[in-house]
Design a protein around this motif. Structure first.
Motif, PDB file in Angstrom:
ATOM      1  N   LYS A  58       0.856  -1.188   0.000  1.00  0.00           N
ATOM      2  CA  LYS A  58       0.000   0.000   0.000  1.00  0.00           C
ATOM      3  C   LYS A  58       0.889   1.234   0.000  1.00  0.00           C
ATOM      4  O   LYS A  58       1.806   1.348   0.821  1.00  0.00           O
ATOM      5  CB  LYS A  58      -0.893   0.002   1.237  1.00  0.00           C
ATOM      6  CG  LYS A  58      -1.940   1.087   1.238  1.00  0.00           C
ATOM      7  CD  LYS A  58      -2.871   0.894   2.423  1.00  0.00           C
ATOM      8  CE  LYS A  58      -4.031   1.852   2.344  1.00  0.00           C
ATOM      9  NZ  LYS A  58      -4.990   1.598   3.414  1.00  0.00           N
ATOM     10  N   ARG A  59       0.631   2.145  -0.939  1.00  0.00           N
ATOM     11  CA  ARG A  59       1.424   3.370  -1.041  1.00  0.00           C
ATOM     12  C   ARG A  59       0.508   4.572  -1.105  1.00  0.00           C
ATOM     13  O   ARG A  59      -0.578   4.510  -1.666  1.00  0.00           O
ATOM     14  CB  ARG A  59       2.286   3.342  -2.296  1.00  0.00           C
ATOM     15  CG  ARG A  59       3.274   2.217  -2.284  1.00  0.00           C
ATOM     16  CD  ARG A  59       4.602   2.643  -2.860  1.00  0.00           C
ATOM     17  NE  ARG A  59       5.592   1.609  -2.608  1.00  0.00           N
ATOM     18  CZ  ARG A  59       6.232   0.946  -3.544  1.00  0.00           C
ATOM     19  NH1 ARG A  59       6.021   1.226  -4.801  1.00  0.00           N
ATOM     20  NH2 ARG A  59       7.109   0.035  -3.218  1.00  0.00           N
ATOM     21  N   SER A  60       0.979   5.670  -0.536  1.00  0.00           N
ATOM     22  CA  SER A  60       0.266   6.942  -0.631  1.00  0.00           C
ATOM     23  C   SER A  60       0.732   7.646  -1.893  1.00  0.00           C
ATOM     24  O   SER A  60       1.917   7.630  -2.221  1.00  0.00           O
ATOM     25  CB  SER A  60       0.561   7.815   0.585  1.00  0.00           C
ATOM     26  OG  SER A  60       0.074   7.202   1.747  1.00  0.00           O
ATOM     27  N   ILE A  61      -0.205   8.238  -2.590  1.00  0.00           N
ATOM     28  CA  ILE A  61       0.098   8.917  -3.844  1.00  0.00           C
ATOM     29  C   ILE A  61      -0.825  10.113  -3.985  1.00  0.00           C
ATOM     30  O   ILE A  61      -1.932  10.105  -3.440  1.00  0.00           O
ATOM     31  CB  ILE A  61      -0.032   7.933  -5.029  1.00  0.00           C
ATOM     32  CG1 ILE A  61       0.627   8.477  -6.273  1.00  0.00           C
ATOM     33  CG2 ILE A  61      -1.432   7.512  -5.270  1.00  0.00           C
ATOM     34  CD1 ILE A  61       0.959   7.408  -7.284  1.00  0.00           C
ATOM     35  N   SER A  62      -0.382  11.123  -4.677  1.00  0.00           N
ATOM     36  CA  SER A  62      -1.197  12.319  -4.887  1.00  0.00           C
ATOM     37  C   SER A  62      -1.725  12.313  -6.312  1.00  0.00           C
ATOM     38  O   SER A  62      -0.960  12.154  -7.264  1.00  0.00           O
ATOM     39  CB  SER A  62      -0.348  13.564  -4.644  1.00  0.00           C
ATOM     40  OG  SER A  62      -1.101  14.722  -4.873  1.00  0.00           O
ATOM     41  N   ILE A  63      -3.042  12.466  -6.442  1.00  0.00           N
ATOM     42  CA  ILE A  63      -3.682  12.526  -7.752  1.00  0.00           C
ATOM     43  C   ILE A  63      -4.389  13.864  -7.846  1.00  0.00           C
ATOM     44  O   ILE A  63      -5.307  14.147  -7.071  1.00  0.00           O
ATOM     45  CB  ILE A  63      -4.685  11.380  -7.965  1.00  0.00           C
ATOM     46  CG1 ILE A  63      -3.994  10.038  -7.834  1.00  0.00           C
ATOM     47  CG2 ILE A  63      -5.366  11.503  -9.319  1.00  0.00           C
ATOM     48  CD1 ILE A  63      -4.922   8.858  -7.891  1.00  0.00           C
ATOM     49  N   ALA A  64      -3.941  14.697  -8.774  1.00  0.00           N
ATOM     50  CA  ALA A  64      -4.516  16.033  -8.964  1.00  0.00           C
ATOM     51  C   ALA A  64      -4.553  16.805  -7.649  1.00  0.00           C
ATOM     52  O   ALA A  64      -5.530  17.478  -7.336  1.00  0.00           O
ATOM     53  CB  ALA A  64      -5.904  15.926  -9.591  1.00  0.00           C
ATOM     54  N   GLY A  65      -3.494  16.664  -6.877  1.00  0.00           N
ATOM     55  CA  GLY A  65      -3.378  17.400  -5.627  1.00  0.00           C
ATOM     56  C   GLY A  65      -4.106  16.792  -4.446  1.00  0.00           C
ATOM     57  O   GLY A  65      -4.093  17.352  -3.358  1.00  0.00           O
ATOM     58  N   HIS A  66      -4.730  15.653  -4.640  1.00  0.00           N
ATOM     59  CA  HIS A  66      -5.468  14.993  -3.565  1.00  0.00           C
ATOM     60  C   HIS A  66      -4.764  13.707  -3.162  1.00  0.00           C
ATOM     61  O   HIS A  66      -4.525  12.846  -4.006  1.00  0.00           O
ATOM     62  CB  HIS A  66      -6.901  14.690  -3.998  1.00  0.00           C
ATOM     63  CG  HIS A  66      -7.673  15.899  -4.384  1.00  0.00           C
ATOM     64  ND1 HIS A  66      -8.152  16.798  -3.467  1.00  0.00           N
ATOM     65  CD2 HIS A  66      -8.020  16.381  -5.601  1.00  0.00           C
ATOM     66  CE1 HIS A  66      -8.778  17.766  -4.094  1.00  0.00           C
ATOM     67  NE2 HIS A  66      -8.705  17.544  -5.394  1.00  0.00           N
ATOM     68  N   PRO A  67      -4.454  13.556  -1.881  1.00  0.00           N
ATOM     69  CA  PRO A  67      -3.789  12.325  -1.454  1.00  0.00           C
ATOM     70  C   PRO A  67      -4.754  11.142  -1.448  1.00  0.00           C
ATOM     71  O   PRO A  67      -5.932  11.283  -1.130  1.00  0.00           O
ATOM     72  CB  PRO A  67      -3.317  12.650  -0.038  1.00  0.00           C
ATOM     73  CG  PRO A  67      -4.248  13.716   0.431  1.00  0.00           C
ATOM     74  CD  PRO A  67      -4.654  14.491  -0.783  1.00  0.00           C
ATOM     75  N   THR A  68      -4.240  10.004  -1.845  1.00  0.00           N
ATOM     76  CA  THR A  68      -5.001   8.761  -1.803  1.00  0.00           C
ATOM     77  C   THR A  68      -4.008   7.627  -1.579  1.00  0.00           C
ATOM     78  O   THR A  68      -2.805   7.836  -1.653  1.00  0.00           O
ATOM     79  CB  THR A  68      -5.819   8.547  -3.100  1.00  0.00           C
ATOM     80  OG1 THR A  68      -6.709   7.458  -2.913  1.00  0.00           O
ATOM     81  CG2 THR A  68      -4.935   8.296  -4.296  1.00  0.00           C
ATOM     82  N   SER A  69      -4.507   6.466  -1.290  1.00  0.00           N
ATOM     83  CA  SER A  69      -3.618   5.314  -1.165  1.00  0.00           C
ATOM     84  C   SER A  69      -4.045   4.245  -2.149  1.00  0.00           C
ATOM     85  O   SER A  69      -5.223   4.110  -2.468  1.00  0.00           O
ATOM     86  CB  SER A  69      -3.626   4.772   0.267  1.00  0.00           C
ATOM     87  OG  SER A  69      -4.918   4.354   0.621  1.00  0.00           O
ATOM     88  N   VAL A  70      -3.052   3.528  -2.649  1.00  0.00           N
ATOM     89  CA  VAL A  70      -3.290   2.490  -3.643  1.00  0.00           C
ATOM     90  C   VAL A  70      -2.549   1.237  -3.199  1.00  0.00           C
ATOM     91  O   VAL A  70      -1.390   1.308  -2.780  1.00  0.00           O
ATOM     92  CB  VAL A  70      -2.779   2.927  -5.033  1.00  0.00           C
ATOM     93  CG1 VAL A  70      -3.030   1.852  -6.062  1.00  0.00           C
ATOM     94  CG2 VAL A  70      -3.426   4.231  -5.466  1.00  0.00           C
ATOM     95  N   SER A  71      -3.212   0.102  -3.302  1.00  0.00           N
ATOM     96  CA  SER A  71      -2.612  -1.178  -2.942  1.00  0.00           C
ATOM     97  C   SER A  71      -2.385  -2.013  -4.195  1.00  0.00           C
ATOM     98  O   SER A  71      -3.334  -2.320  -4.914  1.00  0.00           O
ATOM     99  CB  SER A  71      -3.517  -1.936  -1.971  1.00  0.00           C
ATOM    100  OG  SER A  71      -3.678  -1.215  -0.782  1.00  0.00           O
ATOM    101  N   LEU A  72      -1.115  -2.332  -4.454  1.00  0.00           N
ATOM    102  CA  LEU A  72      -0.734  -3.143  -5.610  1.00  0.00           C
ATOM    103  C   LEU A  72       0.397  -4.080  -5.217  1.00  0.00           C
ATOM    104  O   LEU A  72       1.164  -3.783  -4.306  1.00  0.00           O
ATOM    105  CB  LEU A  72      -0.208  -2.259  -6.752  1.00  0.00           C
ATOM    106  CG  LEU A  72      -1.147  -1.316  -7.463  1.00  0.00           C
ATOM    107  CD1 LEU A  72      -0.366  -0.441  -8.429  1.00  0.00           C
ATOM    108  CD2 LEU A  72      -2.216  -2.082  -8.202  1.00  0.00           C
TER     109      LEU A  72
END
Length: 69
Positions: free
Chosen positions: A6-20
Motif C-alpha cells: 500500500k502506497r500513498s500517492i497524490s492525484i490532482a493534488g489529492h492524497p489517496t492510497s493504492v494497494s498493488l
C-alpha cells in the motif's frame, strides 16, 4: 506474486492510497521512467480514463503495456 504493498500517492493534488503487488509498482515505475514523468503523473493520467477501481485500472494498464511490447 509478491505481497500487496500500500502506497500513498497524490492525484490532482489529492492524497489517496493504492494497494498493488510490488511487480505492478515496478511496472508503473518503468513506464513512468520511459515517458519521463513521475509515477504520480502516470497514475493521474490512468485515473482520468478508468471505469472501475483505481488499483484494478493500474494493473490492467501495466498488463496492457507489457502485452504491447
Amino acid at each position: 506474486m509478491g505481497a500487496i504493498v500500500k502506497r500513498s500517492i497524490s492525484i490532482a493534488g489529492h492524497p489517496t492510497s493504492v494497494s498493488l503487488e510490488q511487480e505492478f509498482w515496478d511496472g508503473l515505475k518503468a513506464v513512468a521512467k520511459q515517458q519521463q514523468i513521475s509515477v504520480s503523473e502516470l497514475v493521474a493520467e490512468i485515473d482520468k480514463s478508468r471505469d472501475g477501481g483505481l488499483s484494478s485500472a493500474l494493473r490492467v494498464y501495466v498488463l496492457n503495456k507489457a502485452r504491447a511490447e
